[in-house]
Design a protein around this motif. Structure first.
Motif, mmCIF file in Angstrom:
data_model
loop_
_atom_site.group_PDB
_atom_site.id
_atom_site.type_symbol
_atom_site.label_atom_id
_atom_site.label_comp_id
_atom_site.label_asym_id
_atom_site.label_seq_id
_atom_site.Cartn_x
_atom_site.Cartn_y
_atom_site.Cartn_z
ATOM 1 N N ASP A 124 0.879 -1.163 0.000
ATOM 2 C CA ASP A 124 0.000 0.000 0.000
ATOM 3 C C ASP A 124 0.920 1.217 0.000
ATOM 4 O OD1 ASP A 124 -1.610 2.212 0.725
ATOM 5 O OD2 ASP A 124 -3.040 0.908 1.745
ATOM 6 N N VAL A 125 1.022 1.872 -1.150
ATOM 7 C CA VAL A 125 1.959 2.984 -1.294
ATOM 8 C C VAL A 125 1.569 4.152 -0.406
ATOM 9 C CG1 VAL A 125 2.934 4.663 -2.917
ATOM 10 C CG2 VAL A 125 2.577 2.300 -3.642
ATOM 11 N N GLU A 126 0.265 4.440 -0.302
ATOM 12 C CA GLU A 126 -0.186 5.587 0.493
ATOM 13 C C GLU A 126 0.195 5.438 1.958
ATOM 14 O OE1 GLU A 126 -4.314 6.385 -0.049
ATOM 15 O OE2 GLU A 126 -4.161 6.586 -2.223
ATOM 16 N N ARG A 127 0.056 4.223 2.483
ATOM 17 C CA ARG A 127 0.378 3.993 3.896
ATOM 18 C C ARG A 127 1.788 3.454 4.087
ATOM 19 N NH1 ARG A 127 -3.504 0.012 6.375
ATOM 20 N NH2 ARG A 127 -3.850 -0.727 4.261
ATOM 21 N N ARG A 128 2.530 3.276 2.969
ATOM 22 C CA ARG A 128 3.878 2.735 3.019
ATOM 23 C C ARG A 128 3.906 1.451 3.862
ATOM 24 N NH1 ARG A 128 7.816 5.585 0.970
ATOM 25 N NH2 ARG A 128 9.349 4.460 2.222
ATOM 26 N N THR A 129 3.042 0.521 3.477
ATOM 27 C CA THR A 129 2.914 -0.724 4.222
ATOM 28 C C THR A 129 3.095 -1.918 3.302
ATOM 29 O OG1 THR A 129 1.342 0.331 5.743
ATOM 30 C CG2 THR A 129 1.434 -2.065 5.771
ATOM 31 N N LEU A 130 3.884 -2.876 3.749
ATOM 32 C CA LEU A 130 4.078 -4.136 3.050
ATOM 33 C C LEU A 130 3.189 -5.191 3.687
ATOM 34 C CD1 LEU A 130 5.663 -6.202 1.238
ATOM 35 C CD2 LEU A 130 7.339 -6.326 3.113
ATOM 36 N N PHE A 131 2.462 -5.939 2.842
ATOM 37 C CA PHE A 131 1.621 -7.024 3.330
ATOM 38 C C PHE A 131 2.153 -8.343 2.796
ATOM 39 C CE2 PHE A 131 -1.098 -3.305 3.358
ATOM 40 C CZ PHE A 131 -1.749 -3.413 4.581
ATOM 41 N N VAL A 132 2.332 -9.298 3.683
ATOM 42 C CA VAL A 132 2.784 -10.630 3.312
ATOM 43 C C VAL A 132 1.710 -11.621 3.740
ATOM 44 C CG1 VAL A 132 4.567 -12.383 3.600
ATOM 45 C CG2 VAL A 132 5.202 -9.964 3.578
ATOM 46 N N ARG A 133 1.104 -12.259 2.755
ATOM 47 C CA ARG A 133 -0.009 -13.180 2.985
ATOM 48 C C ARG A 133 -1.100 -12.532 3.832
ATOM 49 N NH1 ARG A 133 4.486 -16.019 2.198
ATOM 50 N NH2 ARG A 133 5.337 -15.547 4.231
ATOM 51 N N GLY A 134 -1.379 -11.255 3.511
ATOM 52 C CA GLY A 134 -2.475 -10.539 4.136
ATOM 53 C C GLY A 134 -2.134 -9.826 5.430
ATOM 54 N N ALA A 135 -0.965 -10.048 5.991
ATOM 55 C CA ALA A 135 -0.578 -9.429 7.267
ATOM 56 C C ALA A 135 0.425 -8.301 7.023
ATOM 57 C CB ALA A 135 0.028 -10.466 8.203
ATOM 58 N N ALA A 136 0.238 -7.187 7.732
ATOM 59 C CA ALA A 136 1.152 -6.058 7.610
ATOM 60 C C ALA A 136 2.501 -6.413 8.236
ATOM 61 C CB ALA A 136 0.576 -4.833 8.305
ATOM 62 N N VAL A 137 3.574 -6.034 7.549
ATOM 63 C CA VAL A 137 4.938 -6.334 8.004
ATOM 64 C C VAL A 137 5.725 -5.031 8.082
ATOM 65 C CG1 VAL A 137 7.088 -7.528 7.437
ATOM 66 C CG2 VAL A 137 4.888 -8.633 6.978
ATOM 67 N N GLU A 138 6.419 -4.833 9.192
ATOM 68 C CA GLU A 138 7.218 -3.615 9.361
ATOM 69 C C GLU A 138 8.433 -3.641 8.436
ATOM 70 O OE1 GLU A 138 7.670 -1.559 13.280
ATOM 71 O OE2 GLU A 138 7.113 -3.546 14.038
ATOM 72 N N THR A 139 8.735 -2.474 7.857
ATOM 73 C CA THR A 139 9.935 -2.323 7.033
ATOM 74 C C THR A 139 10.607 -1.004 7.374
ATOM 75 O OG1 THR A 139 8.709 -1.231 5.245
ATOM 76 C CG2 THR A 139 8.974 -3.630 5.096
ATOM 77 N N THR A 140 11.901 -0.932 7.103
ATOM 78 C CA THR A 140 12.576 0.358 7.195
ATOM 79 C C THR A 140 12.222 1.174 5.950
ATOM 80 O OG1 THR A 140 14.548 -0.380 5.999
ATOM 81 C CG2 THR A 140 14.501 -0.753 8.387
ATOM 82 N N PHE A 141 12.584 2.445 5.965
ATOM 83 C CA PHE A 141 12.298 3.304 4.811
ATOM 84 C C PHE A 141 12.959 2.731 3.552
ATOM 85 C CE2 PHE A 141 12.457 6.715 1.852
ATOM 86 C CZ PHE A 141 11.395 7.565 2.164
#
Length: 230
Positions: A141-158
């Motif tokens: 999700d580019v707007e929220r800068r969020t990575l989803f792996v198999r439907g779950a949000a995963v923290e990433t660095t910038f």
């Protein structure tokens, strides 16, 4: 039919302002002041989107979000006076689609709701449990800068997010380390070819079932990396 939005907020002043701004956009609004009341209204009316405060009497917003997610994928915007990153991450992990910190601009609030409804319509509307068996294993999700792996949000660095976003938007394209360096230069204080390898290794730990045998982030020997999403 005009979109129906349920607002679950115990602060009457904020709830009234939300209602005013969303009504101006043509939405049908109903309001609940407690967690149990919000759950009851959700089950009875099946809203197109939900605005959910975290601090609620009777049943807090996090618990309410979890209960709703067991039954529906209706878009949920979480609002809270809590500004900690951990609070935002927790809200996303339990199923919220977006998060706004109080105080916030009502214009931004209305725009966030509009964006959530638009994405929901593009995805075919609210889903019920069992309807997401074909969910993409990796999404962003580019707007929220969020990575989803198999439907779950995963923290990433910038820097990790910038790399996975580039990969995701250009599947199959091979990127050299220099190209990836140029992508994150200015954001990463220790920007070296070795840093790129570290970012790739960390991303593999987050997206791959077996980081030693990567399925998505492939090494192209002597050149760099590419992203495969089948």
């Amino acid at each position: 039919m005009d979109p129906y939005v349920l607002i679950v907020e115990d602060d009457d002043n904020i709830s009234e302002m939300m209602t005013f701004y969303l009504s101006e956009e043509g939405y049908i609004i109903e309001r609940a002041g407690t967690g149990p009341e919000g759950l009851e209204m959700f089950e009875a009316r099946k809203p197109h989107a939900i605005v959910l405060d975290i601090m609620l009497p009777g049943l807090d917003g996090i618990s309410l979000c979890q209960q709703i997610r067991r039954k529906s994928s209706v878009p949920i915007l979480m609002v809270s006076a809590k500004h900690e990153v951990s609070e935002r991450v927790n809200a996303l992990l339990v199923g919220a689609d977006d998060y706004l910190c109080k105080p916030f601009s009502m214009r931004e609030f209305a725009a966030r709701i509009k964006a959530l409804l638009r994405r929901s319509q593009l995805n075919g509307g609210a889903e019920q449990p069992g309807e997401r068996e074909d969910i993409s294993p990796i999404a962003i999700d580019v707007e929220r800068r969020t990575l989803f792996v198999r439907g779950a949000a995963v923290e990433t660095t910038f820097s990790e997010f910038e790399i996975i976003k580039l990969f995701y938007q250009n599947p199959g394209k091979v990127y050299s380390r220099d190209e990836l360096l140029n992508r994150i230069r200015g954001f990463d204080s220790f920007v070296t070819e070795r840093a790129i390898d570290v970012h790739i290794a960390n991303l593999r730990k987050k997206v791959e079932a077996d980081p030693k045998e990567p399925k998505y982030i492939k090494t192209v020997w002597g050149v760099g990396y590419k992203f495969i999403l089948e």
